[in-house]
Scaffold this motif. Structure first.
Motif, PDB file in Angstrom:
ATOM      1  N   LEU A   1      14.957   8.966  13.243  1.00  0.00           N
ATOM      2  CA  LEU A   1      13.571   9.358  12.978  1.00  0.00           C
ATOM      3  C   LEU A   1      13.237  10.726  13.583  1.00  0.00           C
ATOM      4  O   LEU A   1      12.353  11.430  13.103  1.00  0.00           O
ATOM      5  N   ARG A   2      13.985  11.092  14.623  1.00  0.00           N
ATOM      6  CA  ARG A   2      13.750  12.413  15.234  1.00  0.00           C
ATOM      7  C   ARG A   2      14.142  13.555  14.307  1.00  0.00           C
ATOM      8  O   ARG A   2      13.758  14.703  14.528  1.00  0.00           O
ATOM      9  N   THR A   3      14.927  13.231  13.281  1.00  0.00           N
ATOM     10  CA  THR A   3      15.467  14.302  12.433  1.00  0.00           C
ATOM     11  C   THR A   3      14.746  14.444  11.093  1.00  0.00           C
ATOM     12  O   THR A   3      15.090  15.317  10.311  1.00  0.00           O
ATOM     13  N   VAL A   4      13.769  13.582  10.819  1.00  0.00           N
ATOM     14  CA  VAL A   4      13.118  13.665   9.500  1.00  0.00           C
ATOM     15  C   VAL A   4      11.945  14.654   9.546  1.00  0.00           C
ATOM     16  O   VAL A   4      11.566  15.147  10.610  1.00  0.00           O
ATOM     17  N   ASP A   5      11.376  14.936   8.382  1.00  0.00           N
ATOM     18  CA  ASP A   5      10.246  15.868   8.322  1.00  0.00           C
ATOM     19  C   ASP A   5       8.914  15.154   8.545  1.00  0.00           C
ATOM     20  O   ASP A   5       7.943  15.771   8.979  1.00  0.00           O
ATOM     21  N   ALA A   6       8.855  13.878   8.200  1.00  0.00           N
ATOM     22  CA  ALA A   6       7.623  13.107   8.417  1.00  0.00           C
ATOM     23  C   ALA A   6       7.940  11.625   8.295  1.00  0.00           C
ATOM     24  O   ALA A   6       8.959  11.240   7.706  1.00  0.00           O
ATOM     25  N   ILE A   7       7.068  10.812   8.880  1.00  0.00           N
ATOM     26  CA  ILE A   7       7.213   9.355   8.803  1.00  0.00           C
ATOM     27  C   ILE A   7       5.965   8.793   8.116  1.00  0.00           C
ATOM     28  O   ILE A   7       4.835   9.196   8.427  1.00  0.00           O
ATOM     29  N   TYR A   8       6.206   7.878   7.205  1.00  0.00           N
ATOM     30  CA  TYR A   8       5.107   7.245   6.465  1.00  0.00           C
ATOM     31  C   TYR A   8       5.155   5.757   6.791  1.00  0.00           C
ATOM     32  O   TYR A   8       6.118   5.075   6.468  1.00  0.00           O
ATOM     33  N   LEU A   9       4.123   5.298   7.489  1.00  0.00           N
ATOM     34  CA  LEU A   9       4.125   3.933   8.035  1.00  0.00           C
ATOM     35  C   LEU A   9       3.077   3.061   7.339  1.00  0.00           C
ATOM     36  O   LEU A   9       1.932   3.487   7.162  1.00  0.00           O
TER      37      LEU A   9
ATOM     38  N   VAL B   1       0.829  -1.216   0.000  1.00  0.00           N
ATOM     39  CA  VAL B   1       0.000   0.000   0.000  1.00  0.00           C
ATOM     40  C   VAL B   1       0.862   1.265   0.000  1.00  0.00           C
ATOM     41  O   VAL B   1       0.507   2.256  -0.646  1.00  0.00           O
ATOM     42  N   LEU B   2       2.028   1.192   0.686  1.00  0.00           N
ATOM     43  CA  LEU B   2       2.900   2.375   0.688  1.00  0.00           C
ATOM     44  C   LEU B   2       3.459   2.663  -0.702  1.00  0.00           C
ATOM     45  O   LEU B   2       3.633   3.821  -1.089  1.00  0.00           O
ATOM     46  N   ARG B   3       3.718   1.614  -1.452  1.00  0.00           N
ATOM     47  CA  ARG B   3       4.215   1.792  -2.821  1.00  0.00           C
ATOM     48  C   ARG B   3       3.243   2.670  -3.615  1.00  0.00           C
ATOM     49  O   ARG B   3       3.654   3.557  -4.360  1.00  0.00           O
ATOM     50  N   GLU B   4       1.967   2.421  -3.442  1.00  0.00           N
ATOM     51  CA  GLU B   4       0.966   3.213  -4.180  1.00  0.00           C
ATOM     52  C   GLU B   4       0.886   4.640  -3.624  1.00  0.00           C
ATOM     53  O   GLU B   4       0.732   5.590  -4.385  1.00  0.00           O
TER      54      GLU B   4
ATOM     55  N   GLU C   1      -0.391   6.959   8.626  1.00  0.00           N
ATOM     56  CA  GLU C   1      -0.582   5.528   8.410  1.00  0.00           C
ATOM     57  C   GLU C   1      -2.014   5.220   7.975  1.00  0.00           C
ATOM     58  O   GLU C   1      -2.949   5.895   8.384  1.00  0.00           O
ATOM     59  N   PRO C   2      -2.168   4.189   7.153  1.00  0.00           N
ATOM     60  CA  PRO C   2      -3.525   3.686   6.929  1.00  0.00           C
ATOM     61  C   PRO C   2      -3.980   3.020   8.219  1.00  0.00           C
ATOM     62  O   PRO C   2      -3.168   2.449   8.938  1.00  0.00           O
TER      63      PRO C   2
ATOM     64  N   ALA D   1      -9.742   4.192   5.434  1.00  0.00           N
ATOM     65  CA  ALA D   1      -9.535   5.050   6.607  1.00  0.00           C
ATOM     66  C   ALA D   1      -8.055   5.360   6.836  1.00  0.00           C
ATOM     67  O   ALA D   1      -7.242   4.469   7.054  1.00  0.00           O
ATOM     68  N   ALA D   2      -7.738   6.658   6.844  1.00  0.00           N
ATOM     69  CA  ALA D   2      -6.356   7.085   7.045  1.00  0.00           C
ATOM     70  C   ALA D   2      -6.237   7.841   8.353  1.00  0.00           C
ATOM     71  O   ALA D   2      -7.215   8.398   8.852  1.00  0.00           O
ATOM     72  N   GLY D   3      -5.027   7.869   8.903  1.00  0.00           N
ATOM     73  CA  GLY D   3      -4.837   8.604  10.146  1.00  0.00           C
ATOM     74  C   GLY D   3      -3.454   9.233  10.213  1.00  0.00           C
ATOM     75  O   GLY D   3      -2.513   8.796   9.546  1.00  0.00           O
ATOM     76  N   GLY D   4      -3.362  10.262  11.049  1.00  0.00           N
ATOM     77  CA  GLY D   4      -2.074  10.911  11.269  1.00  0.00           C
ATOM     78  C   GLY D   4      -1.783  11.003  12.751  1.00  0.00           C
ATOM     79  O   GLY D   4      -2.667  11.350  13.536  1.00  0.00           O
TER      80      GLY D   4
END
Ligand code: IPM
Ligand code: MN
Length: 400
Positions: free
Chosen positions: A63-71, A17-20, A325-326, A311-314
């Motif tokens: 991970l503390r240094t990135v702008d966002a995390i995509y899980l 799903v992340l690939r898409e 994350e989904p 359903a998506a969430g942040g």
């Protein structure tokens, strides 16, 4: 400047799903001219089984240094429940102080809704879930384990500071959404209404909620109809959880009256909230609630918006690193079949763009999803009428 995005594909169908989602992000970057780079981390069940590591300190540091995390998803059939959830997902939420869990509940066009007669205009609200406290902190313990006198406590931790920052976020969010509506206040609840020029907001005092601002649009013996600029429901359980909910209630009305008077402060018990999700979901605009209630009601929310495939969430730290994350799990049954629905993951990528400040691109992702859902046969895995990659292609092609 290029955004630095940490990609955690995780377990099961997470990578698919992340690939898409990344495909759609790429399409949005081309149209909206932003740059980003990704760094992929192989955290999850496989790595744990191979090395015993869940979240190495060095990775957390990065991970503390990135702008966002995509899980993508975590959860592995061979790993005992709790290890990855606590060790990875909850640890990231807590360590990165992602104190908001933002979950939009939106029925997209063409998506089948299990509630008869409901259309996209009826189901469009947002849940702001507190994400760092409540029953999730791990406070409590067990005494005399395994005996007939065993005692188990699980303590709900609510700090004034933690509750207040969550409420403030919810008020700000409601203000930004800017949905006007007319609310009736019964005479019995109306302590006072100030005078003012017709068509202008005036201050009124509600019996147990304090001061708010609204434009009177109709008055009769029974009460007054006010047009308000936003409708925020606190979802709680004040009738039973008298300590924590009293803190929530006071903070809600103090913060609202002082800094967000134009937003109507509504309240519903959590059980009634569930009832209304099914009976009249059009009632809600923004809901703010504690961690546990938010966990539960958002699964119900996911069902009325067409299922976990949408359903998506942040997990949001407004001043730090947020993670998107989904809401669905790792769905081991569908892994590698190119059959899982990537819409939720794509929606999460859209929310990530919004939080990064790429609001036009975020709106374009949402519009592209809305252009794609009517073409799909179903939101359920294996029944979409398209493969996972084809759905991603459709959304990417609809970005404009
Ligand atoms: C969610 C999940 C998590 C939660 C689990 C996996 C720990 O259900 O994100 O809603 O309870 O918060
Ligand atoms: Mn949940």
């Amino acid at each position: 400047m290029a955004y630095k995005i940490a990609v955690l594909p995780g377990d099961g169908t997470g990578p698919e799903v992340l690939r898409e989602g990344l495909k759609v992000l790429d399409a949005a970057a081309k149209v909206y001219h932003f740059q980003y780079e990704t760094v992929t981390y192989d955290l999850g069940g496989e790595r744990f089984l191979r090395t015993g590591e869940v979240l190495p300190p060095s990775v957390l540091g990065e991970l503390r240094t990135v702008d966002a995390i995509y899980l993508g998803a975590i959860g592995h059939p061979k790993v005992a429940p709790g290890i990855l959830e606590r060790g990875l997902l909850l640890t990231l939420r807590f360590e990165l102080e992602q104190y908001i869990n933002l979950r939009p509940v939106k029925l997209f066009p063409g998506v089948e809704c299990p509630i008869k007669g409901k259309e996209p205009k009826d189901i469009d609200f947002v849940v702001v879930r507190e994400n760092n406290e409540g029953l999730y902190t791990g406070a409590g313990g067990v005494l005399r384990k395994g005996t007939a006198e065993e005692v188990a406590t699980q303590i709900s931790v609510n700090t004034r500071a933690g509750v207040e920052r969550c409420l403030r976020y919810a008020f700000e969010y409601t203000r930004r959404r800017g949905r006007k509506r007319v609310v009736r206040v019964e005479s019995a609840d109306l302590v006072s209404v100030a005078d003012g020029p017709a068509g202008q907001p005036v201050e009124f005092a509600h019996r147990d909620r304090g001061k708010m601002l609204g434009t009177p649009v109709k008055k009769d013996a029974g009460g007054v109809d006010f047009e308000v600029r936003g409708f925020l429901t606190m979802c709680g359980k004040t009738n039973v959880l008298t300590f924590e909910q009293d803190l929530w209630w006071r903070a809600f009305h103090e913060v609202g009256a002082a800094d967000f008077p134009e937003i109507f402060r509504d309240y519903a018990h959590v059980d009634a909230t569930c009832m209304w999700f099914v009976k009249n979901p059009e009632f809600f605009d923004v809901i703010v609630t504690n961690n546990m209630f938010g966990d539960i009601i958002t699964d119900l929310g996911a069902m009325i918006q067409g299922g976990l495939g949408v359903a998506a969430g942040g997990n949001i730290n407004p001043d730090g690193v947020s993670m998107f994350e989904p809401m669905g799990g790792s769905a081991p049954k569908y892994t590698g079949k190119n059959a899982i629905n990537p819409i939720a993951a794509i929606g999460a990528a859209g929310m990530m763009l919004d939080t990064l400040g790429e609001c036009d691109a975020a709106a374009a992702v949402e519009a592209a999803i809305a252009a794609t859902t009517p073409k799909m046969k179903s939101m359920a895995a294996g029944r979409m009428g398209y493969s996972t990659t084809e759905v991603g292609d459709l959304v990417a092609a609809a970005i404009r």
